[in-house]
Scaffold this motif. Structure first.
Motif, PDB file in Angstrom:
ATOM      1  N   LEU A   5      -1.808  17.735   1.226  1.00 22.65           N
ATOM      2  CA  LEU A   5      -1.291  16.720   0.313  1.00 22.65           C
ATOM      3  C   LEU A   5      -1.403  17.262  -1.103  1.00 22.65           C
ATOM      4  CD1 LEU A   5      -0.372  13.666   0.458  1.00 22.65           C
ATOM      5  CD2 LEU A   5      -2.761  13.083   0.010  1.00 22.65           C
ATOM      6  N   ARG A   6      -0.346  17.131  -1.895  1.00 18.38           N
ATOM      7  CA  ARG A   6      -0.432  17.615  -3.264  1.00 18.38           C
ATOM      8  C   ARG A   6       0.053  16.544  -4.236  1.00 18.38           C
ATOM      9  NH1 ARG A   6       3.973  20.647  -1.272  1.00 18.38           N
ATOM     10  NH2 ARG A   6       5.934  20.247  -2.391  1.00 18.38           N
ATOM     11  N   LEU A   7      -0.614  16.495  -5.359  1.00 21.50           N
ATOM     12  CA  LEU A   7      -0.290  15.542  -6.408  1.00 21.50           C
ATOM     13  C   LEU A   7       0.307  16.297  -7.591  1.00 21.50           C
ATOM     14  CD1 LEU A   7      -0.448  12.639  -7.550  1.00 21.50           C
ATOM     15  CD2 LEU A   7      -2.760  13.204  -8.355  1.00 21.50           C
ATOM     16  N   THR A   8       1.519  15.930  -7.982  1.00 23.20           N
ATOM     17  CA  THR A   8       2.180  16.524  -9.130  1.00 23.20           C
ATOM     18  C   THR A   8       2.693  15.402 -10.020  1.00 23.20           C
ATOM     19  OG1 THR A   8       4.292  16.629  -7.929  1.00 23.20           O
ATOM     20  CG2 THR A   8       2.871  18.586  -7.852  1.00 23.20           C
ATOM     21  N   TYR A   9       3.194  15.783 -11.199  1.00 21.76           N
ATOM     22  CA  TYR A   9       3.676  14.784 -12.148  1.00 21.76           C
ATOM     23  C   TYR A   9       5.025  15.210 -12.725  1.00 21.76           C
ATOM     24  CZ  TYR A   9      -0.953  12.655 -12.058  1.00 21.76           C
ATOM     25  OH  TYR A   9      -2.107  12.027 -11.651  1.00 21.76           O
ATOM     26  N   ASP A  10       5.897  14.246 -12.887  1.00 23.36           N
ATOM     27  CA  ASP A  10       7.133  14.411 -13.637  1.00 23.36           C
ATOM     28  C   ASP A  10       7.075  13.398 -14.774  1.00 23.36           C
ATOM     29  OD1 ASP A  10       9.639  14.744 -14.668  1.00 23.36           O
ATOM     30  OD2 ASP A  10      10.738  14.123 -12.873  1.00 23.36           O
ATOM     31  N   GLY A  11       6.464  13.797 -15.875  1.00 18.14           N
ATOM     32  CA  GLY A  11       6.249  12.864 -16.970  1.00 18.14           C
ATOM     33  C   GLY A  11       5.393  11.696 -16.526  1.00 18.14           C
ATOM     34  N   PRO A  12       5.886  10.462 -16.649  1.00 21.11           N
ATOM     35  CA  PRO A  12       5.085   9.283 -16.302  1.00 21.11           C
ATOM     36  C   PRO A  12       5.000   9.006 -14.803  1.00 21.11           C
ATOM     37  CG  PRO A  12       7.254   8.589 -16.999  1.00 21.11           C
ATOM     38  CD  PRO A  12       7.207  10.081 -17.197  1.00 21.11           C
ATOM     39  N   LEU A  13       5.758   9.765 -14.006  1.00 27.05           N
ATOM     40  CA  LEU A  13       5.816   9.536 -12.560  1.00 27.05           C
ATOM     41  C   LEU A  13       4.901  10.504 -11.820  1.00 27.05           C
ATOM     42  CD1 LEU A  13       7.152   8.108 -10.100  1.00 27.05           C
ATOM     43  CD2 LEU A  13       8.904   9.913 -10.174  1.00 27.05           C
ATOM     44  N   ARG A  40      -8.491   9.704  -7.134  1.00 26.59           N
ATOM     45  CA  ARG A  40      -8.075  10.266  -8.426  1.00 26.59           C
ATOM     46  C   ARG A  40      -7.067   9.356  -9.116  1.00 26.59           C
ATOM     47  NH1 ARG A  40      -6.149  16.309  -7.987  1.00 26.59           N
ATOM     48  NH2 ARG A  40      -8.305  16.389  -7.264  1.00 26.59           N
ATOM     49  N   LEU A  41      -6.093   8.853  -8.370  1.00 25.72           N
ATOM     50  CA  LEU A  41      -5.085   7.969  -8.942  1.00 25.72           C
ATOM     51  C   LEU A  41      -5.688   6.636  -9.386  1.00 25.72           C
ATOM     52  CD1 LEU A  41      -2.275   8.723  -6.366  1.00 25.72           C
ATOM     53  CD2 LEU A  41      -2.127   9.185  -8.812  1.00 25.72           C
ATOM     54  N   SER A  42      -6.665   6.156  -8.646  1.00 20.36           N
ATOM     55  CA  SER A  42      -7.325   4.899  -9.014  1.00 20.36           C
ATOM     56  C   SER A  42      -8.078   5.038 -10.330  1.00 20.36           C
ATOM     57  CB  SER A  42      -8.290   4.465  -7.908  1.00 20.36           C
ATOM     58  OG  SER A  42      -7.612   4.245  -6.689  1.00 20.36           O
ATOM     59  N   ALA A  43      -8.678   6.216 -10.548  1.00 17.68           N
ATOM     60  CA  ALA A  43      -9.435   6.454 -11.780  1.00 17.68           C
ATOM     61  C   ALA A  43      -8.522   6.657 -12.980  1.00 17.68           C
ATOM     62  CB  ALA A  43     -10.337   7.671 -11.596  1.00 17.68           C
ATOM     63  N   ASP A  44      -7.314   7.172 -12.737  1.00 15.77           N
ATOM     64  CA  ASP A  44      -6.386   7.455 -13.833  1.00 15.77           C
ATOM     65  C   ASP A  44      -4.968   7.116 -13.370  1.00 15.77           C
ATOM     66  OD1 ASP A  44      -5.260   8.326 -16.190  1.00 15.77           O
ATOM     67  OD2 ASP A  44      -5.369  10.464 -15.672  1.00 15.77           O
ATOM     68  N   PRO A  45      -4.615   5.831 -13.318  1.00 15.03           N
ATOM     69  CA  PRO A  45      -3.327   5.433 -12.744  1.00 15.03           C
ATOM     70  C   PRO A  45      -2.147   5.946 -13.564  1.00 15.03           C
ATOM     71  CG  PRO A  45      -4.818   3.552 -12.908  1.00 15.03           C
ATOM     72  CD  PRO A  45      -5.427   4.663 -13.704  1.00 15.03           C
ATOM     73  N   PRO A  46      -1.104   6.414 -12.895  1.00 14.81           N
ATOM     74  CA  PRO A  46       0.134   6.781 -13.581  1.00 14.81           C
ATOM     75  C   PRO A  46       0.936   5.521 -13.886  1.00 14.81           C
ATOM     76  CG  PRO A  46       0.409   7.050 -11.237  1.00 14.81           C
ATOM     77  CD  PRO A  46      -1.019   6.614 -11.444  1.00 14.81           C
ATOM     78  N   ARG A  47       2.108   5.687 -14.441  1.00 17.33           N
ATOM     79  CA  ARG A  47       2.969   4.525 -14.683  1.00 17.33           C
ATOM     80  C   ARG A  47       3.767   4.145 -13.438  1.00 17.33           C
ATOM     81  NH1 ARG A  47       6.086   5.246 -20.251  1.00 17.33           N
ATOM     82  NH2 ARG A  47       6.890   3.198 -19.594  1.00 17.33           N
ATOM     83  N   ALA A  48       3.898   5.060 -12.501  1.00 17.16           N
ATOM     84  CA  ALA A  48       4.473   4.770 -11.185  1.00 17.16           C
ATOM     85  C   ALA A  48       4.096   5.916 -10.260  1.00 17.16           C
ATOM     86  CB  ALA A  48       5.980   4.592 -11.237  1.00 17.16           C
ATOM     87  N   LEU A  49       4.116   5.634  -8.957  1.00  9.35           N
ATOM     88  CA  LEU A  49       3.765   6.637  -7.946  1.00  9.35           C
ATOM     89  C   LEU A  49       4.853   6.695  -6.891  1.00  9.35           C
ATOM     90  CD1 LEU A  49       1.779   8.565  -6.437  1.00  9.35           C
ATOM     91  CD2 LEU A  49       0.794   6.512  -5.380  1.00  9.35           C
ATOM     92  N   LEU A  50       5.324   7.908  -6.609  1.00 12.50           N
ATOM     93  CA  LEU A  50       6.259   8.155  -5.522  1.00 12.50           C
ATOM     94  C   LEU A  50       5.533   8.939  -4.441  1.00 12.50           C
ATOM     95  CD1 LEU A  50       9.097   8.343  -4.207  1.00 12.50           C
ATOM     96  CD2 LEU A  50       9.499  10.387  -5.610  1.00 12.50           C
ATOM     97  N   ILE A  51       5.584   8.445  -3.204  1.00  8.97           N
ATOM     98  CA  ILE A  51       4.993   9.142  -2.060  1.00  8.97           C
ATOM     99  C   ILE A  51       6.134   9.658  -1.191  1.00  8.97           C
ATOM    100  CG2 ILE A  51       3.535   8.916  -0.020  1.00  8.97           C
ATOM    101  CD1 ILE A  51       2.091   6.618  -1.506  1.00  8.97           C
ATOM    102  N   ARG A  52       6.108  10.934  -0.893  1.00 11.70           N
ATOM    103  CA  ARG A  52       7.194  11.569  -0.145  1.00 11.70           C
ATOM    104  C   ARG A  52       6.621  12.609   0.802  1.00 11.70           C
ATOM    105  NH1 ARG A  52       8.448  16.489  -1.759  1.00 11.70           N
ATOM    106  NH2 ARG A  52      10.633  16.320  -1.101  1.00 11.70           N
ATOM    107  N   ALA A  53       7.490  13.279   1.539  1.00 12.79           N
ATOM    108  CA  ALA A  53       7.036  14.300   2.480  1.00 12.79           C
ATOM    109  C   ALA A  53       8.016  15.455   2.529  1.00 12.79           C
ATOM    110  CB  ALA A  53       6.874  13.703   3.878  1.00 12.79           C
ATOM    111  N   GLU A  54       7.480  16.648   2.714  1.00 18.23           N
ATOM    112  CA  GLU A  54       8.292  17.823   2.992  1.00 18.23           C
ATOM    113  C   GLU A  54       8.499  17.922   4.498  1.00 18.23           C
ATOM    114  OE1 GLU A  54       9.758  19.734   0.979  1.00 18.23           O
ATOM    115  OE2 GLU A  54       8.713  19.642  -0.953  1.00 18.23           O
TER     116      GLU A  54
END
Length: 259
Positions: A5-13, A40-54
């Motif tokens: 599982l990997r967490l990345t960011y596209d600006g606010p997303l 990690r997300l709970s401690a520092d929430p983004p403005r939105a979260l997208l969950i996807r899969a490869e």
């Protein structure tokens, strides 16, 4: 060792991607990664979260070896730990979108049901197939499906163990948006980005009000509404948008800052 599982960011997303080929199975490593990233997300929430899969499938569900290895004496603690992942995802204050481009089974679908919105292709297939190992969904999927589609549909879904298309779940109100498979990933990314660049404090308020309704009905939601509205009155986004509306009309192009 590569994380599944990997967490990345596209600006606010924020984008959380399952990438454990070939089937994105939920084994102990996958669950550990989910616990880490949701914490990690709970401690520092983004403005939105997208969950996807490869990969070809979103997830073929739980690795059956997990069931074989569970010590019955520790089973309650084990499943309570997995349920806490679902609950933590659900409690994030930002909009959450689950993208299902194809087969989405058991644990993955249970996590999808913890999200605010589910986007899918019409041909994607969903299932809670735990009956095949004489089990029941144990990450909260049954009750969250009942919340969206009603208890009769939840019983049908779980007791038959059948697979249901994204188009069918859209008719049931479980899937919120259907996108063409040829442009799915770009379309769902844009869908989530629209939320990420929106009025974040207002989105959080909406989640709080809906949560209060689900926990206690209309009266509970009514109780939290006035203080929630009062908080929004003080936000920069609200004040800016009101001024822009008055100056430019309803099609104003205010850039929301999430504060």
């Amino acid at each position: 060792m590569k994380s599944p599982l990997r967490l990345t960011y596209d600006g606010p997303l924020a984008i959380l991607t399952m990438d454990s080929p070939p089937l994105n199975l939920f084994d102990l490593a996958m669950w550990d990664a989910w616990e880490t990233e949701v914490t990690r997300l709970s401690a520092d929430p983004p403005r939105a979260l997208l969950i996807r899969a490869e990969g070809r499938v979103v997830s073929a569900g739980v690795d059956v070896q997990v069931f074989a290895d569970i010590d019955p004496a520790g089973a309650e603690s084990f499943w309570a730990s997995q349920l806490r992942i679902t609950q933590a995802l659900e409690a994030l204050p930002c909009p959450t979108v689950f993208a299902a481009h194809s087969l989405t089974l058991t644990a993955a679908f249970e996590l999808a049901l913890a999200c605010d919105l589910i986007a899918a292709t019409a041909s994607a297939r969903f299932g809670l197939v735990e009956r095949k190992v004489a089990f029941t969904p144990s990450m909260g999927g049954t009750q969250r499906l009942a919340e969206r589609a009603g208890p009769a549909r939840a019983r049908e879904f779980v007791m038959t163990g059948d697979l249901y298309r994204g188009s069918t779940l859209a008719e049931w109100g479980v899937v919120n948006a259907l996108f063409d498979p040829h442009e799915f990933h770009d379309a769902v990314h844009a869908y989530a980005m629209r939320l990420a660049t929106g009025p974040s404090m207002a989105h959080a308020a909406t989640k709080r009000i809906v949560g209060a309704y689900l926990n206690g009905g209309v009266s509970a939601a009514d109780e939290v509404l006035p203080p929630t509205a009062a908080e929004l009155v003080r936000t920069e986004d609200h004040r800016t948008a009101v001024a822009a509306f008055l100056a430019e009309g309803p099609e104003h192009r205010t850039i929301y800052l999430g504060r």
